[in-house]
Design an enzyme around this catalytic site. Structure first.
Site, PDB file in Angstrom:
ATOM      1  N   ARG A 216       0.647  -1.281  -0.082  1.00  0.00           N
ATOM      2  CA  ARG A 216      -0.134   0.006  -0.052  1.00  0.00           C
ATOM      3  C   ARG A 216       0.853   1.161   0.136  1.00  0.00           C
ATOM      4  O   ARG A 216       2.029   1.129  -0.027  1.00  0.00           O
ATOM      5  CB  ARG A 216      -0.834   0.085   1.270  1.00  0.00           C
ATOM      6  CG  ARG A 216       0.040   0.122   2.614  1.00  0.00           C
ATOM      7  CD  ARG A 216      -1.215   0.252   3.836  1.00  0.00           C
ATOM      8  NE  ARG A 216      -0.330   0.844   4.845  1.00  0.00           N
ATOM      9  CZ  ARG A 216      -0.936   1.095   6.107  1.00  0.00           C
ATOM     10  NH1 ARG A 216      -2.047   0.404   6.229  1.00  0.00           N
ATOM     11  NH2 ARG A 216      -0.384   1.702   6.967  1.00  0.00           N
ATOM     12  N   ASP A 237       6.095  -7.607   1.346  1.00  0.00           N
ATOM     13  CA  ASP A 237       5.445  -7.026   2.625  1.00  0.00           C
ATOM     14  C   ASP A 237       4.923  -8.027   3.661  1.00  0.00           C
ATOM     15  O   ASP A 237       5.393  -9.230   3.328  1.00  0.00           O
ATOM     16  CB  ASP A 237       4.208  -6.195   2.180  1.00  0.00           C
ATOM     17  CG  ASP A 237       3.554  -5.022   2.979  1.00  0.00           C
ATOM     18  OD1 ASP A 237       3.481  -5.390   4.347  1.00  0.00           O
ATOM     19  OD2 ASP A 237       3.504  -4.003   2.434  1.00  0.00           O
ATOM     20  N   ASP A 260       8.514 -10.661   6.730  1.00  0.00           N
ATOM     21  CA  ASP A 260       8.500  -9.649   7.716  1.00  0.00           C
ATOM     22  C   ASP A 260      10.110  -9.307   7.423  1.00  0.00           C
ATOM     23  O   ASP A 260      11.047 -10.055   7.689  1.00  0.00           O
ATOM     24  CB  ASP A 260       8.522 -10.085   8.966  1.00  0.00           C
ATOM     25  CG  ASP A 260       8.560  -9.022  10.188  1.00  0.00           C
ATOM     26  OD1 ASP A 260       9.380  -8.095   9.897  1.00  0.00           O
ATOM     27  OD2 ASP A 260       8.272  -9.170  11.270  1.00  0.00           O
ATOM     28  N   ASN A 287      11.781   0.531   1.182  1.00  0.00           N
ATOM     29  CA  ASN A 287      10.484   1.357   1.458  1.00  0.00           C
ATOM     30  C   ASN A 287       9.795   1.263   2.841  1.00  0.00           C
ATOM     31  O   ASN A 287       9.232   2.128   3.297  1.00  0.00           O
ATOM     32  CB  ASN A 287       9.649   1.454   0.369  1.00  0.00           C
ATOM     33  CG  ASN A 287       8.188   1.964   0.713  1.00  0.00           C
ATOM     34  OD1 ASN A 287       8.152   3.296   1.118  1.00  0.00           O
ATOM     35  ND2 ASN A 287       7.261   1.263   1.089  1.00  0.00           N
ATOM     36  N   ALA A 288       9.509  -0.113   3.211  1.00  0.00           N
ATOM     37  CA  ALA A 288       8.812  -0.315   4.512  1.00  0.00           C
ATOM     38  C   ALA A 288       9.453   0.521   5.608  1.00  0.00           C
ATOM     39  O   ALA A 288      10.381   0.647   5.987  1.00  0.00           O
ATOM     40  CB  ALA A 288       8.920  -1.655   4.825  1.00  0.00           C
ATOM     41  N   TYR A 352      11.505   7.787  15.383  1.00  0.00           N
ATOM     42  CA  TYR A 352      11.481   7.626  13.981  1.00  0.00           C
ATOM     43  C   TYR A 352      12.756   8.391  13.290  1.00  0.00           C
ATOM     44  O   TYR A 352      13.241   8.070  12.366  1.00  0.00           O
ATOM     45  CB  TYR A 352      10.125   8.360  13.601  1.00  0.00           C
ATOM     46  CG  TYR A 352       9.929   8.281  12.064  1.00  0.00           C
ATOM     47  CD1 TYR A 352       9.349   7.136  11.341  1.00  0.00           C
ATOM     48  CD2 TYR A 352       9.765   9.553  11.311  1.00  0.00           C
ATOM     49  CE1 TYR A 352       9.127   7.115   9.905  1.00  0.00           C
ATOM     50  CE2 TYR A 352       9.447   9.606  10.099  1.00  0.00           C
ATOM     51  CZ  TYR A 352       9.001   8.431   9.398  1.00  0.00           C
ATOM     52  OH  TYR A 352       8.717   8.435   8.154  1.00  0.00           O
TER      53      TYR A 352
HETATM   54  P1  NAI Z   1       2.381   2.826   5.045  1.00  0.00           P
HETATM   55  O1  NAI Z   1       2.193   2.676   6.452  1.00  0.00           O
HETATM   56  O2  NAI Z   1       1.057   3.340   4.334  1.00  0.00           O
HETATM   57  O3  NAI Z   1       2.944   1.554   4.319  1.00  0.00           O
HETATM   58  C1  NAI Z   1       4.060   0.995   4.985  1.00  0.00           C
HETATM   59  C2  NAI Z   1       4.314  -0.553   4.359  1.00  0.00           C
HETATM   60  O4  NAI Z   1       5.275  -1.205   5.186  1.00  0.00           O
HETATM   61  C3  NAI Z   1       2.851  -1.347   4.803  1.00  0.00           C
HETATM   62  O5  NAI Z   1       2.158  -1.979   3.807  1.00  0.00           O
HETATM   63  C4  NAI Z   1       3.323  -2.124   5.991  1.00  0.00           C
HETATM   64  O6  NAI Z   1       2.715  -3.454   6.010  1.00  0.00           O
HETATM   65  C5  NAI Z   1       4.883  -2.503   5.389  1.00  0.00           C
HETATM   66  N1  NAI Z   1       5.569  -2.858   6.448  1.00  0.00           N
HETATM   67  C6  NAI Z   1       5.702  -2.204   7.651  1.00  0.00           C
HETATM   68  N2  NAI Z   1       6.545  -3.019   8.551  1.00  0.00           N
HETATM   69  C7  NAI Z   1       6.937  -4.185   7.824  1.00  0.00           C
HETATM   70  C8  NAI Z   1       7.828  -5.254   7.730  1.00  0.00           C
HETATM   71  N3  NAI Z   1       8.445  -5.514   9.155  1.00  0.00           N
HETATM   72  N4  NAI Z   1       8.054  -6.058   6.827  1.00  0.00           N
HETATM   73  C9  NAI Z   1       7.594  -5.856   5.630  1.00  0.00           C
HETATM   74  N5  NAI Z   1       6.827  -4.920   5.467  1.00  0.00           N
HETATM   75  C10 NAI Z   1       6.510  -4.077   6.417  1.00  0.00           C
HETATM   76  O7  NAI Z   1       3.349   4.007   4.822  1.00  0.00           O
HETATM   77  P2  NAI Z   1       3.758   4.983   3.708  1.00  0.00           P
HETATM   78  O8  NAI Z   1       3.045   6.199   4.210  1.00  0.00           O
HETATM   79  O9  NAI Z   1       3.423   4.357   2.247  1.00  0.00           O
HETATM   80  O10 NAI Z   1       5.452   5.304   4.114  1.00  0.00           O
HETATM   81  C11 NAI Z   1       6.268   4.381   2.972  1.00  0.00           C
HETATM   82  C12 NAI Z   1       7.781   4.870   3.809  1.00  0.00           C
HETATM   83  O11 NAI Z   1       7.763   6.221   3.272  1.00  0.00           O
HETATM   84  C13 NAI Z   1       8.157   4.598   4.977  1.00  0.00           C
HETATM   85  O12 NAI Z   1       9.235   4.270   5.264  1.00  0.00           O
HETATM   86  C14 NAI Z   1       7.681   6.025   5.595  1.00  0.00           C
HETATM   87  O13 NAI Z   1       8.593   6.255   6.832  1.00  0.00           O
HETATM   88  C15 NAI Z   1       8.347   6.969   4.611  1.00  0.00           C
HETATM   89  N6  NAI Z   1       7.821   8.236   4.546  1.00  0.00           N
HETATM   90  C16 NAI Z   1       6.428   8.597   4.377  1.00  0.00           C
HETATM   91  C17 NAI Z   1       6.003   9.778   4.515  1.00  0.00           C
HETATM   92  C18 NAI Z   1       4.524  10.205   4.381  1.00  0.00           C
HETATM   93  O14 NAI Z   1       4.152  11.382   4.455  1.00  0.00           O
HETATM   94  N7  NAI Z   1       3.617   9.225   4.295  1.00  0.00           N
HETATM   95  C19 NAI Z   1       6.810  10.976   4.721  1.00  0.00           C
HETATM   96  C20 NAI Z   1       8.319  10.474   4.892  1.00  0.00           C
HETATM   97  C21 NAI Z   1       8.778   9.430   4.851  1.00  0.00           C
END
Ligand code: NAI
Length: 446
Positions: A216, A237, A260, A287-288, A352
């Site tokens: 996602r 994921d 994981d 990215n996760a 974080y």
């Molecule tokens: P999200 O929470 O929507 O998606 C993260 C995905 O990573 C999820 O599908 C989750 O199941 C997966 N995940 C989490 N732990 C995991 C693990 N142990 N093993 C495998 N998969 C795992 O987050 P989003 O917003 O898409 O963020 C993606 C990246 O971008 C992250 O690293 C976040 O820190 C970074 N980010 C996001 C920002 C934003 O404004 N949304 C801003 C700055 C950085």
């Protein structure tokens, strides 16, 4: 998540009301679509150096309408200021004021790009002052631009010419709709590696890429963008996200790997999956990531440990396994997702920000190691991006965070994905150890 305010003030009555009240009207950004022209109008290349001549000649081969001087009242697609030879702050005056005269003629979604050399490599205090002056100048100009126009800079390290593949690739990226939400940023080209930028629209054709957190949000859009650019994608994921993961994997004709990433053997599992199906892995996108926000005074191990473990320790372990494998590459690429929180800090995010600061430190230190294998590693630091993660921020705070950048809006997951796809491409091979912010020139830690 949609930005309803931006939609409202960009159409019909809403537009008129916003104009009358002087409310912010975030522009509709010029985002990349396959087949889209690189720029919207003529490109003016300003500067007297040999590099300016060389760049103008290169841009002509891209079928652009290239000018060495602006014609007043003609709509411009871009201004490129070549400042590679500035040796004293006074040298900035002539080219900068020449550009000033053309700013009113910039088209919506236009680009201003500086090409200069890093201040840290200057031979004299005056040259360092001039080069650092370009930094302050460009970041300020980017804040003055309107209508979705952006300003960014390419820095050519010692020994790198403007015609080197990654310098041209960086110019092309900043000109294009792929960099729509990148604003007020510099990208250093440190090597002559990489191949000439590709205009086929499929710069990742034939590449095998793995993306973590691909079920996602930003990760799903990274998978879509890499696929659009020609890569075969392995989507990683958690097993709990298996259904979403399978749906995105089907959409991009890739394969799903439920894993994981914090497992000790995650790197081996990713490489095994890639080798069994494709014989190798070319691109790893970390990215996760997770958040467990709390003020430090209330922080506990349950919030600190998983954030560090998933956001950075897992990347370190996976990289170690990949770099030890003979099946990573040739020309391996790693791109990690950091965050502006890791640069500027953020209240309630000590865990974080430590993890994301860690990502940037890791990228810089891994750059020379992966360069030996002909590869590169870089990070992308997103600012406020419209995802499920940011949708959880309380409304008032979210509205402030969303508008607090030069483009007055949140970015889209696809904006982050475009920067990652660029850094994963062969053309970006001379860019190594960099952190590129995709934040619309966020006022936080700008
Ligand atoms: P999200 O929470 O929507 O998606 C993260 C995905 O990573 C999820 O599908 C989750 O199941 C997966 N995940 C989490 N732990 C995991 C693990 N142990 N093993 C495998 N998969 C795992 O987050 P989003 O917003 O898409 O963020 C993606 C990246 O971008 C992250 O690293 C976040 O820190 C970074 N980010 C996001 C920002 C934003 O404004 N949304 C801003 C700055 C950085």
């Amino acid at each position: 998540m949609t930005d309803k305010y931006a939609q409202l003030v960009n159409q019909g009555i809403g537009r008129n009301v916003a104009r009358k009240l002087g409310l912010p009207r975030p522009a509709v950004l010029r985002r990349y679509r396959p087949g889209q022209a690189l720029v919207t109008g003529p490109v003016v290349v300003q500067g007297d150096s040999a590099a300016a001549d060389k760049l103008a000649a290169e841009l002509l081969t891209w079928d652009l309408d290239v000018r060495r001087h602006a014609v007043p009242r003609e709509k411009l697609g871009a201004i490129i200021l070549v400042l590679d030879e500035v040796a004293h702050p006074e040298d900035l005056e002539r080219p900068v004021l020449a550009a000033a005269g053309s700013l009113r003629d910039l088209d919506a979604g236009a680009r201003v790009i500086t090409v200069s050399r890093p201040a840290a490599e200057a031979g004299t205090p005056a040259a360092a002052a001039a080069r650092q002056g370009v930094d302050g100048f460009l970041r300020s100009l980017a804040k003055e631009l309107r209508a979705g126009a952006t300003g960014n800079g390419v820095l050519l390290a010692e020994g790198v010419e403007v015609s080197s593949p990654s310098a041209l690739a960086a110019v092309r990226f900043f000109l294009s709709g792929r960099s729509a939400f990148v604003d007020g940023q510099f990208l250093t080209v440190s090597g002559n590696g990489g191949s000439l930028p590709d205009d086929t629209g499929r710069p990742l054709a034939g590449k095998i890429a793995a993306v973590t957190g691909a079920a996602r949000g930003i990760g799903a859009d990274i998978a879509r963008t890499l696929h659009r650019d020609g890569a075969t994608v392995i989507l990683v994921d958690l097993p709990a996200a298996g259904d979403h993961l399978a749906a995105v994997a089907n959409e991009v004709k890739g394969t799903a790997l439920q894993l994981d990433i914090s497992r000790e053997d995650a790197g081996r599992k990713i490489m095994e999956h890639a080798v069994q199906r494709h014989g190798r892995l070319d691109v790893m996108v970390h990215n996760a990531g997770i958040t467990r926000d709390k003020l430090l005074v209330n922080m506990d191990q349950a919030r600190w440990h998983p954030v560090i473990n998933i956001n950075i320790a897992a990347q370190l372990r996976i990289n170690e396994a990949l770099l030890a494998s003979e099946h990573f590459g040739p020309a391996p690429r790693i791109v990690s997702v950091a965050s502006t929180s890791g640069i500027a800090g953020n209240r309630g995010q000590t865990n974080y920000a430590a993890s994301k600061g860690g990502v940037m430190g890791m990228v810089r230190a891994t750059a020379p190691l992966i360069a030996r294998a002909g590869g590169s590693i870089n990070a992308v630091a997103p600012g406020f991006i419209e995802t499920e993660m940011t949708a959880r921020i309380p409304f008032a705070l979210r509205e402030i965070a969303r508008r607090a950048n030069s483009l007055q809006q949140g970015g889209r997951p696809g904006d982050v994905a475009e920067a990652i796809a660029f850094l994963a491409s062969d053309a970006a091979g001379g860019i190594n150890g960099e952190v590129l912010r995709v934040c619309g020139q966020n006022m936080v830690g700008a």
